[in-house]
Write a protein that holds these residues in place. Structure first.
Motif, PDB file in Angstrom:
ATOM      1  N   ARG A 140       0.838  -1.210   0.000  1.00 42.71           N
ATOM      2  CA  ARG A 140       0.000   0.000   0.000  1.00 42.71           C
ATOM      3  C   ARG A 140       0.866   1.250   0.000  1.00 42.71           C
ATOM      4  N   ASP A 144       0.885   3.898  -3.112  1.00 41.28           N
ATOM      5  CA  ASP A 144       0.233   5.200  -2.926  1.00 41.28           C
ATOM      6  C   ASP A 144       1.011   6.176  -2.065  1.00 41.28           C
ATOM      7  N   GLY A 145       1.963   5.684  -1.303  1.00 37.71           N
ATOM      8  CA  GLY A 145       2.639   6.548  -0.334  1.00 37.71           C
ATOM      9  C   GLY A 145       1.746   6.737   0.884  1.00 37.71           C
ATOM     10  N   PRO A 146       2.203   7.543   1.826  1.00 37.93           N
ATOM     11  CA  PRO A 146       1.421   7.739   3.054  1.00 37.93           C
ATOM     12  C   PRO A 146       0.312   8.789   2.888  1.00 37.93           C
ATOM     13  N   THR A 147      -0.620   8.524   2.004  1.00 34.39           N
ATOM     14  CA  THR A 147      -1.741   9.446   1.796  1.00 34.39           C
ATOM     15  C   THR A 147      -2.835   9.164   2.819  1.00 34.39           C
ATOM     16  N   ALA A 148      -3.789  10.071   2.909  1.00 34.10           N
ATOM     17  CA  ALA A 148      -4.908   9.890   3.840  1.00 34.10           C
ATOM     18  C   ALA A 148      -5.682   8.617   3.486  1.00 34.10           C
ATOM     19  N   GLY A 149      -5.863   8.351   2.208  1.00 32.55           N
ATOM     20  CA  GLY A 149      -6.586   7.157   1.773  1.00 32.55           C
ATOM     21  C   GLY A 149      -5.861   5.871   2.138  1.00 32.55           C
ATOM     22  N   SER A 150      -4.537   5.855   1.912  1.00 35.71           N
ATOM     23  CA  SER A 150      -3.796   4.631   2.222  1.00 35.71           C
ATOM     24  C   SER A 150      -3.717   4.419   3.732  1.00 35.71           C
TER      25      SER A 150
END
Length: 195
Positions: A140, A144-150
């Motif tokens: 994950r 996606d990187g550490p996004t709010a969604g991930s």
């Protein structure tokens, strides 16, 4: 195990003891190990699907040169390949219906097998949940990187894993440890009455 022999030994060794009927113990024992075999079959089929899917992810990530994804997917695929062997090892300890086993030996062996299953379920977070969790977190974050969604996705996964760990501990206590306690009471009664 020869259940007719068990029943007759029960009656001969402890006519005045307050023991569970051999037929009831037999039914409980068979039901429990039937559930274990069914659970292991479902888990094995799921493991084969996991291995196939994440092997394809490994191949795709290799083609793109995404090494964190390769390592994460490889961890999950390896865990999926190992899982059926872990389940089989724990299940083989039961070996129900061994012909000619003395009653006390049989009851002790079944108690030991029940406790092995209980310990396995109590430690599910270690051998069952942690390896794929590490792989999923790696995948994950690599995608996606550490996004709010991930991070939300990983939070939901964590809540699900905590629920699975709790459910397995509950099952260990109410099914396998309870069965081991019943078997221990039978062993104690037979031993106290010279069985």
């Amino acid at each position: 195990m020869d259940w007719d022999k068990l029943r007759s030994e029960w009656r001969e060794a402890t006519p005045e003891a307050s023991m569970m009927a051999a037929e009831e113990l037999r039914a409980r024992d068979r039901s429990l190990w039937k559930q274990v075999r069914r659970r292991d079959l479902v888990e094995t089929v799921a493991a084969v699907i996991v291995v196939a899917f994440f092997s394809l992810v490994v191949i795709g990530a290799l083609a793109e040169g995404e090494w964190l994804q390769v390592a994460s997917a490889l961890l999950i695929a390896s865990w999926g390949a190992w899982l059926p062997f872990k389940l089989r090892q724990a299940r083989r300890a039961a070996e129900p219906d061994r012909p000619g086993a003395p009653t006390l030996d049989y009851l002790r062996q079944q108690r030991h097998a029940s406790l092995l299953q209980a310990r396995m379920l109590e430690r599910v977070w270690l051998w069952y949940l942690t390896p794929p969790a590490i792989g999923i977190i790696g995948l994950r974050l690599a995608q996606d990187g550490p996004t709010a969604g991930s991070l939300a996705y990983l939070g939901v996964m964590l809540v699900l894993y905590v629920g699975l760990a709790w459910l397995n501990r509950w099952t260990a206590r109410t099914r396998f440890r309870a069965h081991a306690d019943v078997l221990q009471r039978q062993i104690d009664e037979l031993t106290a009455n010279g069985g």
